[in-house]
Enzyme design. Structure first.
Site, short mmCIF file in Angstrom:
data_model
loop_
_atom_site.label_atom_id
_atom_site.label_comp_id
_atom_site.label_asym_id
_atom_site.label_seq_id
_atom_site.Cartn_x
_atom_site.Cartn_y
_atom_site.Cartn_z
CB CYS A 1 -1.11 -1.55 7.94
SG CYS A 1 -2.67 -1.82 7.06
CB CYS B 1 -11.28 -10.87 19.06
SG CYS B 1 -11.97 -10.06 20.53
CG ASP C 1 -17.66 -14.22 19.15
OD1 ASP C 1 -16.51 -13.95 19.56
OD2 ASP C 1 -18.12 -13.75 18.09
CB CYS D 1 -0.91 0.00 1.23
SG CYS D 1 -1.99 1.45 1.34
#
Length: 396
Positions: free
Chosen positions: A58, A353, A327, A49
C-alpha cells in the site's frame, strides 16, 4: 524539505526529490532509514494496517480517506485537462477493506520453514502479512497453506510467486516457480489440494489439480475463468462498473463488447440484449461461451477471437450495433477507438484502468462528435495510486 505536492504515483515532490509516504505541506528530514516527519500534515493519520510500515503493498494508508478521494479525483481531472477535456466527475466509489479477491504473494524458504507475503517497498525482502486488511478473509486464511506449498515448490535460495484467487469453490492457486514438476511432486500436490480444499492448483502454465471448478458469478451466470484470466479486483468494484455500463447501454438491443475477457459485462448484459463478444485470448472466450450455454434466460451471445490492437474492428463490421462496451488494458485502445469514432455506433460505454490513456482515447471520440456527459471514478485498489473509470459517449 517541504513537500510541495504529490505525483500521480503518490510520491511527494520537493523540487528535485521524490519521497514516498509523505503529504503536501509537510516538512521532512531525509535519513538513512527514510523520511522523518518534522511538521505533519493535518491529513496524516495512523495507518489502519499494522503491516504498513514494512510492507510495500500500500502507498497511501498514512492519509485520511477523504484526502485520498480528492487526490485520486484530481488525477482524473488533470488527465482530462491535459487533453483539453472537461466533464463532471462523479463522486468516487471506493471498495471496502477485505474485498480484494486476488493477490500475488511471494514465497521464500527459511531455516524454520517458509515466509509468504508481499515485498517490502523497493526491496526483494518478503514481509509476512497475516493481518492484511486489503484481501478477502479467504485469502488471508490461505497463508498457512501457502507456506506449506512454498516448501514444496521453492528452492532453498529462490523465490516463487503465488497468485491466489478467491472463488466460490475454494482458493484457485497459480504457482510460478523454476522447480520441475516430478511424478512424485504431482502426487504430493494432489494431496495438498485435497487437504486444503482448493478448487484448482496450476503449476506454471499447467493445471495439476482441479477438485472443483474455480467459478466466478457474472451477473447470475457462472463462469470458470482459465488460469490467470483477467478479473476485476473486487466484486464491489465489478458491480459498480457493471451498474454504470448497464445504465449507459440500457436502450441498446444489440451490443458489441470489445476486450470482453470472460464475460464480465457480456453475460449480465445478455439478460436484455444480444451480445457479440470480442477478445484476443481464445481460452477466455471459451469460458464465456461455456458460461452462456449453461446459463439461463440469456439472449444470444456470439464470440470472436481477435487481436484488437493489430486488427481492430472496422466501421463496416461495427455497423448494426446499437452500442459498444470497451474495457481495454492500461495501454488503452487507440486503434479500436479510431474505428469506433468513424463508425455509426451511437453509444459507447468505455471502462479504463488508466486515466491517461482514457483521456487520450476520449479526446478521439469527442473530436469525432461524441459527447462525454460524466465520468465515474471507481477505486478498487484502495490505498494505491490506481484508479479506474467508466464514462458514456453519445453522438450529438
Amino acid at each position: 524539505m517541504r513537500i510541495e505536492d504529490l505525483t500521480h504515483h503518490g510520491l511527494g515532490r520537493t523540487g528535485d526529490d521524490l519521497i514516498p509516504r509523505v503529504l503536501p505541506g509537510e516538512e521532512v528530514a531525509l535519513t538513512d532509514t527514510g523520511p522523518r516527519i518534522i511538521t505533519p500534515s493535518p491529513d496524516r493519520v495512523s495507518p489502519p494496517c499494522k503491516h504498513f510500515k514494512s510492507c510495500g503493498g500500500c502507498a497511501m494508508q498514512h492519509a485520511r480517506d477523504d484526502f485520498v478521494v480528492d487526490w485520486k479525483t484530481s488525477i482524473v481531472t488533470k488527465s482530462l485537462r491535459a487533453q483539453g477535456l472537461d466533464a463532471p466527475i462523479k463522486a468516487i466509489v471506493t471498495s471496502p477493506t477485505h474485498s480484494r479477491r486476488r493477490a500475488k504473494f511471494s514465497g521464500r524458504r527459511t531455516k524454520k520453514g517458509a515466509m509468504v507475503g508481499f515485498h517490502a517497498k523497493g526491496s526483494d525482502t518478503v514481509i509476512a502479512v497475516p493481518d492484511c486488511i486489503l484481501v478477502t478473509p479467504a485469502l488471508t486464511g490461505c497463508l498457512p497453506a501457502l507456506e506449506e506449498l512454498t516448501i514444496m515448490a521453492c528452492s532453498r535460495k529462490g523465490e516463487i510467486a503465488l497468485t491466489v484467487t478467491d472463488t466460490a469453490n475454494g482458493p484457485d492457486i497459480h504457482v510460478t516457480t523454476d522447480k520441475d514438476l516430478t511424478p512424485q511432486l504431482r502426487i504430493e500436490l494432489a494431496a495438498f489440494a485435497q487437504n486444503n480444499h482448493l478448487s484448482r492448483l496450476v503449476w506454471n502454465d499447467e493445471p495439476v489439480v482441479m477438485l472443483n471448478p474455480p467459478t466466478q458469478d457474472f451477473g447470475g451466470t457462472v463462469v470458470t475463468p482459465p488460469p490467470g484470466a483477467f478479473l476485476q479486483a473486487t466484486n464491489h468494484g465489478e458491480e459498480t462498473l457493471l451498474k454504470a455500463v448497464n445504465s449507459i447501454t440500457q436502450d441498446a438491443s444489440r451490443i458489441i463488447d470489445l476486450f470482453a475477457g470472460c464475460g464480465t459485462f457480456s453475460l449480465p448484459l445478455a439478460r436484455r440484449a444480444e451480445i457479440h463478444a470480442v477478445e484476443g485470448e481464445a481460452a477466455m472466450l471459451y469460458a464465456l461461451d461455456h458460461g452462456w450455454r449453461n446459463g439461463q434466460n440469456l439472449k444470444r451471445v456470439t464470440t470472436e477471437t481477435r487481436d484488437l490492437f493489430r486488427r481492430p474492428l472496422e466501421p463496416d463490421e461495427l455497423h448494426g450495433y446499437d452500442a459498444a462496451v470497451i474495457d481495454p488494458p492500461r495501454a488503452g485502445a487507440a486503434a479500436q477507438i479510431a474505428t469506433l469514432a468513424r463508425s455509426d455506433i451511437e453509444t459507447i460505454a468505455m471502462v479504463s484502468c488508466n486515466p491517461v490513456t482514457f483521456a487520450r482515447d476520449a479526446k478521439t471520440l469527442t473530436e469525432a462528435g461524441f459527447i462525454m456527459p460524466w465520468v465515474q471514478p471507481v477505486d478498487q485498489f484502495r490505498w494505491s495510486p490506481h484508479v479506474e473509470l467508466v464514462a458514456p459517449f453519445t453522438r450529438k
